[in-house]
Motif scaffolding. Structure first.
Motif, PDB file in Angstrom:
ATOM      1  N   THR A 480       0.855  -1.196   0.000  1.00  0.00           N
ATOM      2  CA  THR A 480       0.000   0.000   0.000  1.00  0.00           C
ATOM      3  C   THR A 480       0.890   1.245   0.000  1.00  0.00           C
ATOM      4  OG1 THR A 480      -1.494  -1.283   1.404  1.00  0.00           O
ATOM      5  CG2 THR A 480      -1.978   1.063   1.180  1.00  0.00           C
ATOM      6  N   ALA A 481       0.806   2.011  -1.066  1.00  0.00           N
ATOM      7  CA  ALA A 481       1.687   3.184  -1.205  1.00  0.00           C
ATOM      8  C   ALA A 481       1.397   4.226  -0.128  1.00  0.00           C
ATOM      9  CB  ALA A 481       1.494   3.805  -2.594  1.00  0.00           C
ATOM     10  N   ALA A 482       2.421   4.994   0.241  1.00  0.00           N
ATOM     11  CA  ALA A 482       2.261   6.070   1.219  1.00  0.00           C
ATOM     12  C   ALA A 482       1.244   7.078   0.678  1.00  0.00           C
ATOM     13  CB  ALA A 482       3.597   6.750   1.464  1.00  0.00           C
ATOM     14  N   PRO A 485      -5.370   6.103   0.971  1.00  0.00           N
ATOM     15  CA  PRO A 485      -6.207   5.771   2.135  1.00  0.00           C
ATOM     16  C   PRO A 485      -6.136   4.265   2.450  1.00  0.00           C
ATOM     17  CG  PRO A 485      -7.433   7.083   0.522  1.00  0.00           C
ATOM     18  CD  PRO A 485      -6.145   6.699  -0.130  1.00  0.00           C
ATOM     19  N   VAL A 486      -6.163   3.943   3.738  1.00  0.00           N
ATOM     20  CA  VAL A 486      -6.044   2.543   4.164  1.00  0.00           C
ATOM     21  C   VAL A 486      -7.391   2.040   4.674  1.00  0.00           C
ATOM     22  CG1 VAL A 486      -4.998   0.996   5.857  1.00  0.00           C
ATOM     23  CG2 VAL A 486      -3.594   2.725   4.725  1.00  0.00           C
ATOM     24  N   ASP A 487      -7.866   0.956   4.058  1.00  0.00           N
ATOM     25  CA  ASP A 487      -9.071   0.277   4.541  1.00  0.00           C
ATOM     26  C   ASP A 487      -8.608  -1.005   5.224  1.00  0.00           C
ATOM     27  OD1 ASP A 487     -11.341  -1.152   4.983  1.00  0.00           O
ATOM     28  OD2 ASP A 487     -12.014  -1.207   2.884  1.00  0.00           O
ATOM     29  N   PRO A 488      -8.705  -1.098   6.569  1.00  0.00           N
ATOM     30  CA  PRO A 488      -8.218  -2.292   7.268  1.00  0.00           C
ATOM     31  C   PRO A 488      -8.782  -3.601   6.699  1.00  0.00           C
ATOM     32  CG  PRO A 488      -8.783  -0.598   8.852  1.00  0.00           C
ATOM     33  CD  PRO A 488      -9.235  -0.095   7.509  1.00  0.00           C
ATOM     34  N   ALA A 489     -10.030  -3.560   6.191  1.00  0.00           N
ATOM     35  CA  ALA A 489     -10.660  -4.770   5.654  1.00  0.00           C
ATOM     36  C   ALA A 489      -9.945  -5.277   4.404  1.00  0.00           C
ATOM     37  CB  ALA A 489     -12.126  -4.499   5.344  1.00  0.00           C
ATOM     38  N   LYS A 490      -9.188  -4.364   3.740  1.00  0.00           N
ATOM     39  CA  LYS A 490      -8.501  -4.769   2.501  1.00  0.00           C
ATOM     40  C   LYS A 490      -6.979  -4.755   2.655  1.00  0.00           C
ATOM     41  CE  LYS A 490     -12.246  -3.134  -0.410  1.00  0.00           C
ATOM     42  NZ  LYS A 490     -12.825  -1.877  -0.862  1.00  0.00           N
ATOM     43  N   LEU A 491      -6.536  -4.730   3.889  1.00  0.00           N
ATOM     44  CA  LEU A 491      -5.105  -4.560   4.160  1.00  0.00           C
ATOM     45  C   LEU A 491      -4.335  -5.880   4.085  1.00  0.00           C
ATOM     46  CD1 LEU A 491      -3.183  -2.273   4.979  1.00  0.00           C
ATOM     47  CD2 LEU A 491      -3.736  -2.754   7.366  1.00  0.00           C
ATOM     48  N   THR A 492      -5.032  -6.988   4.281  1.00  0.00           N
ATOM     49  CA  THR A 492      -4.344  -8.283   4.352  1.00  0.00           C
ATOM     50  C   THR A 492      -4.676  -9.154   3.145  1.00  0.00           C
ATOM     51  OG1 THR A 492      -6.091  -9.431   5.559  1.00  0.00           O
ATOM     52  CG2 THR A 492      -4.511  -8.176   6.873  1.00  0.00           C
ATOM     53  N   ILE A 514       4.663  -1.355   4.833  1.00  0.00           N
ATOM     54  CA  ILE A 514       3.810  -1.985   3.816  1.00  0.00           C
ATOM     55  C   ILE A 514       3.838  -1.246   2.469  1.00  0.00           C
ATOM     56  CG2 ILE A 514       2.293  -3.154   5.464  1.00  0.00           C
ATOM     57  CD1 ILE A 514       0.235  -0.874   4.965  1.00  0.00           C
ATOM     58  N   ALA A 515       4.562  -0.122   2.407  1.00  0.00           N
ATOM     59  CA  ALA A 515       4.753   0.545   1.116  1.00  0.00           C
ATOM     60  C   ALA A 515       5.842  -0.174   0.309  1.00  0.00           C
ATOM     61  CB  ALA A 515       5.134   2.006   1.315  1.00  0.00           C
ATOM     62  N   LYS A 516       6.671  -0.957   1.027  1.00  0.00           N
ATOM     63  CA  LYS A 516       7.789  -1.636   0.370  1.00  0.00           C
ATOM     64  C   LYS A 516       7.338  -3.013  -0.157  1.00  0.00           C
ATOM     65  CE  LYS A 516      11.839   0.430   2.536  1.00  0.00           C
ATOM     66  NZ  LYS A 516      11.326   1.514   3.383  1.00  0.00           N
ATOM     67  N   PRO A 517       8.102  -3.556  -1.135  1.00  0.00           N
ATOM     68  CA  PRO A 517       7.735  -4.883  -1.646  1.00  0.00           C
ATOM     69  C   PRO A 517       8.074  -5.994  -0.643  1.00  0.00           C
ATOM     70  CG  PRO A 517       9.749  -4.098  -2.701  1.00  0.00           C
ATOM     71  CD  PRO A 517       9.249  -2.970  -1.846  1.00  0.00           C
ATOM     72  N   ASN A 518       7.490  -7.175  -0.862  1.00  0.00           N
ATOM     73  CA  ASN A 518       7.806  -8.337  -0.029  1.00  0.00           C
ATOM     74  C   ASN A 518       9.306  -8.574   0.000  1.00  0.00           C
ATOM     75  OD1 ASN A 518       5.150  -8.882   0.523  1.00  0.00           O
ATOM     76  ND2 ASN A 518       4.900 -10.320  -1.162  1.00  0.00           N
ATOM     77  N   ASP A 598       6.850   4.304   4.607  1.00  0.00           N
ATOM     78  CA  ASP A 598       7.959   5.268   4.524  1.00  0.00           C
ATOM     79  C   ASP A 598       8.220   5.931   5.880  1.00  0.00           C
ATOM     80  OD1 ASP A 598       8.021   4.564   1.900  1.00  0.00           O
ATOM     81  OD2 ASP A 598       7.152   6.418   1.122  1.00  0.00           O
ATOM     82  N   GLY A 599       8.162   5.124   6.927  1.00  0.00           N
ATOM     83  CA  GLY A 599       8.485   5.609   8.270  1.00  0.00           C
ATOM     84  C   GLY A 599       7.333   6.210   9.047  1.00  0.00           C
ATOM     85  N   THR A 600       6.198   6.446   8.375  1.00  0.00           N
ATOM     86  CA  THR A 600       5.037   7.031   9.070  1.00  0.00           C
ATOM     87  C   THR A 600       4.089   5.907   9.502  1.00  0.00           C
ATOM     88  OG1 THR A 600       5.209   8.958   7.643  1.00  0.00           O
ATOM     89  CG2 THR A 600       3.122   8.672   8.840  1.00  0.00           C
ATOM     90  N   PRO A 601       3.723   5.862  10.793  1.00  0.00           N
ATOM     91  CA  PRO A 601       2.803   4.802  11.235  1.00  0.00           C
ATOM     92  C   PRO A 601       1.467   4.855  10.486  1.00  0.00           C
ATOM     93  CG  PRO A 601       3.791   5.927  13.109  1.00  0.00           C
ATOM     94  CD  PRO A 601       4.171   6.712  11.898  1.00  0.00           C
ATOM     95  N   VAL A 602       0.931   3.669  10.163  1.00  0.00           N
ATOM     96  CA  VAL A 602      -0.355   3.590   9.432  1.00  0.00           C
ATOM     97  C   VAL A 602      -1.505   3.923  10.384  1.00  0.00           C
ATOM     98  CG1 VAL A 602      -1.918   2.064   8.148  1.00  0.00           C
ATOM     99  CG2 VAL A 602       0.560   1.895   7.797  1.00  0.00           C
ATOM    100  N   PHE A 603      -1.388   3.476  11.643  1.00  0.00           N
ATOM    101  CA  PHE A 603      -2.462   3.731  12.619  1.00  0.00           C
ATOM    102  C   PHE A 603      -1.930   4.575  13.776  1.00  0.00           C
ATOM    103  CE2 PHE A 603      -3.480  -0.350  10.605  1.00  0.00           C
ATOM    104  CZ  PHE A 603      -4.696  -0.004  10.029  1.00  0.00           C
TER     105      PHE A 603
END
Length: 603
Positions: A480-482, A485-492, A514-518, A598-603
């Protein structure tokens, strides 16, 4: 790979199949076993019959959730349990004629609910003058003809499985569950049933049972040196021609194996975990496969056999008795034998049926005993804790699992060679609805937090291996790019990586970017405030499923085992709460990991 996907949610794809589905209820489409069709100006002998199937019942008899102690419900308003399946089965038998039906199962029967746990561990069926297993009682009343072995049949050890087998009025089948010494089947490989037709010529229906090779990994402690589990395709290729030469007119495989052709155990064993589609594709002479293990709903799916070009019908009814598969077969008498002219399948939804009173009355006492057992108070909790957000946040309720595991391993290693090493612990969010309430804590609260029969081990890892392990685990999150918007239901990636295959590890601190690749998501991995030393040694408190290769996580299966325990982690948690008398998250909860971009917490 399987070809020609045709899934019909409404009616069976088999022209002239015996049932059409309207709103989930069975409605007659044509009479079964009526006898005559006309071809080339003379009557041709015809016969139709239906094979009903369940799979992954996992100890569900009643439409009841023992972990919440109330009627089962989910967002799709599914119902569960053999009591409802029994009602559907009787409807189908009334409609088709009892003598024109068979009833089979594809495994994972005796593990999964507190009801099945109770009769394996608390009041075990193996005791002298012990009880009859509720699943055996219910399945006997319903009148099953055969059931394949599932991998979870082995969770409580072979003696419990053998006792269950003895209590069933039908065979447990496993053509690829072999005695380790003789390499002969340790269970009946198949059963042949005869169906009477109006034409004085019986139809011989062979049911071949196949189970999951992963048992050798997942239940190593129970089966090592006793049984081996070769691949499904290999054993089917041995037995199907034999069944045909014995005069089988119809060959049905009941396979505790999903359809996808994928495995979660990597290269640890040379067999495919979800091989049902491969069996259909590679082994000629099969008419239908009842699929299990994957907990998916497949009403009807056709796979073309590579050798013959014939289409084989596959169906998987949803787990826990939520669906009943119907395979409908239309046969015609040709050149002195019965030939399958058409085969199709569909599923019926058990939420359209009432519970069968024969089953609920028969097992009312067992149900009451288990409800009383799960409601025993074992301690108190200072605050409510829940797993609702534990799939994307470090929550105190998961820390509870980890603190119990780490303390148990530390105590086990005390005074020994590895006592000075730091202990890390892994845990998963097994259920997003588990909770520990404020106030009284019961067995069901603690058990709901850990619904699997996993046991605890200690394995030796390096800092570098721990990082690899965490990178593998972090694949669970959708990139998920920086700024997006983050939808927790679609995060996993819950479709490809179930919640139980995502591990949070305690005893360290780290970010998952999670902005970075596996493979490059673990950032700032630290132990006691310093960047982790790749060469440092750590003890990982880990469940036996993970330690034996479940989920295909790196390093752990090959790591040195320092200690192992046969007690279920769930019971260890219950005993820990009982010993402490109270649970206070403030004493053990800590935020060890977080999601960032990119270093910023998602939640």
């Amino acid at each position: 790979m399987p070809l020609n996907r045709r899934t019909f949610l409404g009616t069976s794809a088999a022209a002239g199949a015996g049932v059409a589905v309207a709103g989930g209820a069975a409605v007659p489409a044509q009479a079964h076993g009526d006898g005559h069709g006309h071809g080339h100006g003379r009557p041709q002998k015809r016969y139709s019959f239906t094979v009903m199937g369940t799979t992954d019942l996992h100890g569900n008899v009643f439409n009841w959730d023992y972990f919440t102690d109330k009627e089962f419900d989910d967002k799709d308003h599914n119902d569960v349990g053999l009591a409802k399946i029994s009602t559907l089965v009787e409807q189908v038998r009334r409609e088709k004629g009892r003598h024109n039906t068979l009833m089979i199962d594809a495994g994972d029967t005796i593990q999964g609910t507190q009801l099945s746990y109770y009769y394996a561990k608390v009041d075990p069926i193996t005791a002298k003058r012990g009880p009859v297993h509720p699943m055996a009682q219910a399945m006997n009343v319903i009148g099953y003809d055969a059931a394949a072995l599932g991998n979870h049949e082995f969770n409580y050890g072979i003696p419990v499985l053998r006792k269950f087998e003895e209590q069933c009025d039908f065979p447990l089948l496993g053509a690829n569950a072999l005695d380790a010494k003789t390499l002969k089947p340790a269970f009946a490989p198949y059963v042949i049933k005869k169906l009477r037709t109006p034409h004085g010529r019986d139809v011989k229906v062979a049911i071949l049972g196949l189970t999951n090779p992963g048992i050798a990994i997942w239940d190593k402690v129970n089966v090592s040196g006793k049984m081996v589990f070769p691949g499904l395709e290999e054993q089917a290729a041995k037995f199907v021609p034999r069944l045909r030469s014995m005069g089988a007119d119809v060959v049905i495989v009941s396979a505790h194996s999903g359809n996808s052709g994928k495995s979660s155990y990597g290269d640890q064993i040379p067999y495919v975990e979800n091989a049902a589609g491969l069996v259909a594709e590679q082994v000629p002479g099969i008419d239908a496969i009842l699929v299990g293990h994957a907990h998916l709903e497949i009403p009807e799916y056709f796979v073309e056999n590579k050798e013959t070009g014939k289409k084989v019908v596959l169906s998987e009814p949803l787990k826990w008795g939520q669906r009943l598969t119907l395979f409908d077969f239309d046969l015609v008498w040709e050149k002195g034998r019965w030939v399958v002219e058409r085969a199709g399948s569909q599923v019926l939804n058990s939420n359209t049926a009432a519970e069968d009173q024969r089953i609920t009355k028969l097992l009312a006492d067992e149900h009451k005993k288990v409800v009383a057992y799960v409601n025993q108070v074992i301690g108190t909790s200072a605050a409510a804790m829940t797993t609702a957000e534990a799939a994307w946040k470090d929550e105190p309720i998961i820390d509870l699992i980890n603190v119990v595991q780490a303390e148990t391993v530390k105590a086990a290693l005390a005074g020994g060679e590895y006592a000075a090493l730091p202990v890390l612990s892994q845990a998963s969010c097994f259920s997003r609805t588990a909770q520990i309430p404020a106030g009284n804590v019961t067995i069901k609260d603690a058990a709901g937090l850990y619904p699997f029969e996993n046991t605890l081990e200690a394995r030796l890892l390096t800092g570098a291996q721990v990082k690899d392990y965490l990178e593998f685990s972090a694949r669970y999150y959708v990139q998920t790019a920086a700024g997006v918007p983050v939808d927790p239901a679609k995060l996993t990636n819950a479709d490809s990586t179930p919640d139980y295959n995502y591990d949070a590890v305690s005893g360290l601190t780290y970010d998952i970017d999670i902005a970075k690749p596996n493979g490059s998501r673990i950032v700032g991995l630290s132990f006691e405030g310093k960047a982790i030393d790749p060469a440092a040694q750590f003890v990982l408190a880990v469940n036996n499923y993970r330690a034996s290769g479940g989920g295909n996580f790196p390093h752990v299966p090959g790591a040195k085992q320092l200690w192992a325990n046969s007690e279920e982690i769930r019971n260890t948690i219950i005993a820990w709460v009982q010993a402490k008398g109270s649970v206070d998250g403030a004493q053990f909860a800590s935020v060890d990991w977080r999601l960032t971009r990119d270093g910023t917490p998602v939640f």
